[in-house]
Design a protein around this motif. Structure first.
Motif, PDB file in Angstrom:
ATOM      1  N   ASP A  45       8.165 -10.411   3.526  1.00  0.00           N
ATOM      2  CA  ASP A  45       8.372  -9.111   4.160  1.00  0.00           C
ATOM      3  C   ASP A  45       8.804  -8.037   3.173  1.00  0.00           C
ATOM      4  OD1 ASP A  45      10.998  -9.656   3.625  1.00  0.00           O
ATOM      5  OD2 ASP A  45      11.642  -9.746   5.726  1.00  0.00           O
ATOM      6  N   ASP A  46       8.608  -8.285   1.878  1.00  0.00           N
ATOM      7  CA  ASP A  46       9.037  -7.246   0.946  1.00  0.00           C
ATOM      8  C   ASP A  46       7.976  -6.902  -0.094  1.00  0.00           C
ATOM      9  OD1 ASP A  46       9.180  -9.578  -0.389  1.00  0.00           O
ATOM     10  OD2 ASP A  46      11.324  -9.474  -0.868  1.00  0.00           O
ATOM     11  N   MET A  47       6.727  -6.859   0.364  1.00  0.00           N
ATOM     12  CA  MET A  47       5.674  -6.451  -0.562  1.00  0.00           C
ATOM     13  C   MET A  47       5.561  -4.929  -0.532  1.00  0.00           C
ATOM     14  SD  MET A  47       3.584  -9.838  -0.150  1.00  0.00           S
ATOM     15  CE  MET A  47       2.499  -9.458  -1.355  1.00  0.00           C
ATOM     16  N   TYR A  48       5.527  -4.340  -1.708  1.00  0.00           N
ATOM     17  CA  TYR A  48       5.585  -2.878  -1.814  1.00  0.00           C
ATOM     18  C   TYR A  48       4.356  -2.220  -1.167  1.00  0.00           C
ATOM     19  CZ  TYR A  48       7.090   1.517  -3.804  1.00  0.00           C
ATOM     20  OH  TYR A  48       7.534   2.806  -3.950  1.00  0.00           O
ATOM     21  N   PRO A  49       4.571  -1.125  -0.411  1.00  0.00           N
ATOM     22  CA  PRO A  49       3.464  -0.542   0.363  1.00  0.00           C
ATOM     23  C   PRO A  49       2.434   0.255  -0.442  1.00  0.00           C
ATOM     24  CG  PRO A  49       5.489   0.679   0.760  1.00  0.00           C
ATOM     25  CD  PRO A  49       5.868  -0.522  -0.062  1.00  0.00           C
ATOM     26  N   ILE A  50       2.724   0.557  -1.705  1.00  0.00           N
ATOM     27  CA  ILE A  50       1.685   1.228  -2.502  1.00  0.00           C
ATOM     28  C   ILE A  50       0.846   0.145  -3.173  1.00  0.00           C
ATOM     29  CG2 ILE A  50       1.208   2.749  -4.465  1.00  0.00           C
ATOM     30  CD1 ILE A  50       3.684   4.339  -3.713  1.00  0.00           C
ATOM     31  N   VAL A  51      -0.454   0.146  -2.869  1.00  0.00           N
ATOM     32  CA  VAL A  51      -1.352  -0.887  -3.390  1.00  0.00           C
ATOM     33  C   VAL A  51      -2.596  -0.214  -3.976  1.00  0.00           C
ATOM     34  CG1 VAL A  51      -0.564  -2.563  -1.647  1.00  0.00           C
ATOM     35  CG2 VAL A  51      -2.616  -1.188  -1.212  1.00  0.00           C
ATOM     36  N   SER A  52      -3.365  -0.964  -4.732  1.00  0.00           N
ATOM     37  CA  SER A  52      -4.588  -0.393  -5.314  1.00  0.00           C
ATOM     38  C   SER A  52      -5.649  -0.234  -4.222  1.00  0.00           C
ATOM     39  CB  SER A  52      -5.113  -1.309  -6.416  1.00  0.00           C
ATOM     40  OG  SER A  52      -5.505  -2.548  -5.852  1.00  0.00           O
ATOM     41  N   THR A  53      -6.593   0.666  -4.466  1.00  0.00           N
ATOM     42  CA  THR A  53      -7.715   0.786  -3.528  1.00  0.00           C
ATOM     43  C   THR A  53      -8.498  -0.534  -3.508  1.00  0.00           C
ATOM     44  OG1 THR A  53      -9.019   1.768  -5.298  1.00  0.00           O
ATOM     45  CG2 THR A  53      -8.019   3.291  -3.737  1.00  0.00           C
ATOM     46  N   TYR A  54      -8.472  -1.264  -4.627  1.00  0.00           N
ATOM     47  CA  TYR A  54      -9.128  -2.572  -4.645  1.00  0.00           C
ATOM     48  C   TYR A  54      -8.496  -3.489  -3.597  1.00  0.00           C
ATOM     49  CZ  TYR A  54     -10.625  -7.215  -5.872  1.00  0.00           C
ATOM     50  OH  TYR A  54     -11.133  -8.493  -5.779  1.00  0.00           O
ATOM     51  N   VAL A  82      -3.212   3.710  -2.995  1.00  0.00           N
ATOM     52  CA  VAL A  82      -3.011   4.257  -1.652  1.00  0.00           C
ATOM     53  C   VAL A  82      -1.738   3.670  -1.052  1.00  0.00           C
ATOM     54  CG1 VAL A  82      -5.491   4.507  -1.198  1.00  0.00           C
ATOM     55  CG2 VAL A  82      -4.340   2.369  -0.584  1.00  0.00           C
ATOM     56  N   LEU A  83      -1.253   4.327   0.004  1.00  0.00           N
ATOM     57  CA  LEU A  83      -0.274   3.671   0.868  1.00  0.00           C
ATOM     58  C   LEU A  83      -1.099   2.721   1.724  1.00  0.00           C
ATOM     59  CD1 LEU A  83       1.933   6.712   1.873  1.00  0.00           C
ATOM     60  CD2 LEU A  83       2.688   4.655   0.674  1.00  0.00           C
TER      61      LEU A  83
END
Ligand code: FA5
Ligand code: MG
Length: 363
Positions: A45-54, A82-83
């Motif tokens: 439950d603690d994966m950061y919400p900014i991720v790659s478009t990939y 992206v968020l």
């Protein structure tokens, strides 16, 4: 991207044990422990919400021209980040890291319409379960049938565990990352409310993770939607409220299986709404105007004070060929009375930005 969105990062409502979203999360995790055996599913439950478009799109096979990739639907941090707009963004990396049965809960972000069941930041829980070939061979059944049937049984079991007697129905759906795909809807306050999407994972994803000889199911459910039904919360914005009259009604451990004998949310009197209509001509290039963009302009000016944005009239002037729209904006605070002055100021800003950013001509 706007401040009122960025500032939501780190709130982590789903990690607060006494918050309705934290309560729902624990109840679902307990259900998986009870159904599959303790710790069979691993929870994250603690994966950061900014991720790659990939991660957000390509890793789950979203086609290059899919609408969800557009800046009209997704919040871009920069060109390649992206968020996340769904927790499915973590499926492939988790599989690559060796997870085979897991739940991922997190905040997700979407440019979307505004009403009582939609908010631009909400929370999803993703579930993935990988099958070994021995599982369908031993049973002598088709792998896809096995995965689909177990998936549906598990989620129906979850809905019954949460709500007890509740009207539910399966609806066929489409997701690029599953086939077959379906959505579960629950009857709530006189309407069918979609609470989750799910399906049998596309083989291409498993192959990419080096698991080409296996099968998997996956689901993504909306925690707010479930919490609204379970606790009878009438407006999605309440989950963000610090008002004691809201927060004091929820406590870890309050859940009773089937929602039976459980205290429902007692609404306190609402503050009055303030309605503002705005009429305008669409820009010459009409497709430049979208409802999502209008909602973003309103949220930008009003933050959580906007309750609903809805189209109430539309017509075409046959002579000029131009189209006129009238939208009603409903402002309301969950916490206090609004003054005419502050709403007029917000509305003025909305009108200015509609012209400046959306190219409309006010009437
Ligand atoms: C998805 O996001 C898929 N990733 C779900 C999925 C996962 C399908 C794995 C297959 C396999 P969808 O866009 O339908 O699907 O959203 C899933 C759920 O999130 C919805 O059913 C709803 O409960 C919730 N949801 C969607 N948009 C909003 C919103 N604006 N506000 C609150 N909840 C929302
Ligand atoms: Mg859906």
């Amino acid at each position: 991207m706007t401040d009122h969105i960025v500032e939501k990062i780190g709130y982590n409502l789903h990690k607060r044990p006494d918050h309705p979203l934290g309560i729902i999360k624990s109840v679902i995790e307990e259900y998986f422990d009870a159904t599959y055996g303790k710790d069979t599913f691993t929870s994250f439950d603690d994966m950061y919400p900014i991720v790659s478009t990939y991660a957000n799109f390509d890793s789950v096979l979203v086609p290059p021209d899919h609408v969800s990739r557009s800046a009209n639907d997704t919040y871009y941090v920069d060109e390649s980040n992206v968020l996340r707009c769904h927790t499915s963004a973590h499926q492939l990396e988790m599989l690559k890291e060796g997870a085979r049965k897991f739940l991922v809960t997190g905040d997700v972000y979407r440019r979307d319409s505004i009403d009582a069941t939609h908010f631009p930041v909400f929370h999803q829980m993703e579930g993935v379960r990988v099958f070994e070939s021995s599982e369908w061979e031993e049973k002598g059944v088709d792998a896809v049938d096995l995965a689909r049937d177990e998936l549906k049984a598990t989620l129906e079991g979850l809905a019954t565990h949460l709500f007890g007697e509740v009207e539910m129905r399966w609806v066929d759906a489409y997701f690029p990352f599953t086939e077959p795909s379906m959505e579960l809807e629950i009857f709530f306050k006189g309407e069918w409310l979609e609470v989750l999407g799910c399906g049998v994972m596309e083989m291409k994803i498993l192959e990419e993770a080096g698991l080409g000889d296996k099968r998997a199911w996956a689901f993504g459910l909306g925690l707010e939607r479930l919490a609204m039904v379970l606790f009878d919360v009438p407006d999605i914005r309440l989950f963000w409220s610090d008002d004691r009259r809201f927060t004091k009604q929820f406590k870890a451990g309050m859940f009773r299986a089937g929602g039976v004998d459980m205290a429902k949310f007692k609404p306190y009197s609402k503050y009055p709404p303030c309605l503002k209509d705005v009429s305008f001509w669409l820009p010459e290039e009409a497709e430049k105007f979208t409802e999502n963009n209008l909602c973003e302009v309103v949220r930008d000016a009003a933050g959580a004070l906007v309750e609903e944005v809805k189209l109430i009239d539309e017509f075409e002037n046959k002579k000029t060929g131009r189209t006129s729209n009238c939208f009603r904006i409903v402002y309301r605070s969950m916490e206090r009375s609004l003054t005419d002055e502050e709403i007029n100021e917000i509305q003025e800003k909305v009108r200015e930005n509609m012209v400046a950013q959306l190219g409309v001509e006010l009437r």
